[in-house]
Scaffold this motif. Structure first.
Motif: not given
Length: 194
Positions: A27-32, A59-62, A67-69, A185-194
Motif C-alpha cells: 500500500q505504501s510502496a514506491t513501486f512493485a 520497494r518502500v521509499n524511506l 529504501a527498503l525492498d 513494473t506495471p507503471r512508470a517509476i517517477t519517484t526521484p532517487g528510486v
C-alpha cells in the motif's frame, strides 16, 4: 518428533508474518514488480554450476533514509562434481531449489546518481536432490542464511536491473552466487532517487 513440530510451528509463524507484511508494504510502496534472474554458482563441495530464478520486488521509499525492498524469490541451480571413490570415478550431481525470503536495504545516496547500492539478508527453506552414478540418489531439506550485496539501476521507465553477489550458508552446502536480474513494473517509476 518434538523438534520437527517446533520447526513446523516456526515456519507457520514466519509465513503468517510475511503474508501480513506484504499487503501493508504494498500500500505504501514506491513501486512493485516482478522478473527473472540468472546466476553463476560456486558451491562447496560441488564446484561450479548455473542457476535461474524468479522474484517479486516491493520497494518502500524511506524518505531520505534510503529504501527498503521486500524481495521474495525462488532460485534453482545445478552442479556436477567428479570424484574418485575407491575403485571408480563417480559423478555427484546436485539440483537445488531455494525459496528465499529476503529483504534489501538501498543505501541513501544523491538522487541524481542512478546506480543504487544495496545490502540484504534473508532466510531460505531449501530442497536439494543429490544423485550419484550408478543409480544412487537422495532428496533432503534444510534452511540456509542468505547474505548479499549489489547494485540496482534503471533500464527504462518500467524496467530495472540489478547485479548482486550472494552467499548462501547451510549445514549441507555453502554457495557463492553472482546474479544478474531484471524487474518489470506495471507503471512508470517517477519517484526521484528510486
Amino acid at each position: 518428533q518434538m523438534n520437527r513440530s517446533t520447526k513446523g510451528y516456526r515456519t507457520r509463524i514466519a509465513l503468517v508474518a510475511l503474508l501480513t507484511l506484504v499487503p501493508t508494504a504494498a500500500q505504501s510502496a514506491t513501486f512493485a514488480g516482478a522478473g527473472a534472474k540468472l546466476s553463476f554458482v560456486a558451491a562447496n563441495p560441488i564446484g561450479a554450476g548455473v542457476g535461474i530464478g524468479a522474484h517479486a520486488l516491493i520497494r518502500v521509499n524511506l524518505e531520505g533514509a534510503g529504501a527498503l525492498d521486500i524481495y521474495p524469490n525462488i532460485e534453482m541451480w545445478y552442479g556436477v562434481d567428479e570424484r574418485d571413490d575407491w575403485y571408480y570415478r563417480k559423478e555427484l550431481g546436485v539440483f537445488e531449489i531455494a525459496f528465499n525470503i529476503d529483504g534489501r536495504y538501498l543505501i541513501p545516496i544523491d538522487e541524481h546518481i542512478k546506480v543504487r547500492p544495496f545490502v540484504g539478508v534473508g532466510l531460505a527453506p531449501i530442497l536439494y536432490h543429490e544423485e550419484w552414478e550408478p543409480g544412487k540418489d537422495q532428496t533432503k531439506g534444510s534452511v540456509a542464511l542468505n547474505l548479499f550485496s549489489g547494485a540496482d539501476l534503471p533500464l527504462g521507465p518500467t524496467q530495472r536491473a540489478f547485479l548482486e553477489v550472494r552467499g548462501k550458508f547451510s549445514n549441507d552446502y555453502t554457495a557463492l552466487k553472482l546474479t544478474f536480474g531484471v524487474v518489470f513494473t506495471p507503471r512508470a517509476i517517477t519517484t526521484p532517487g528510486v
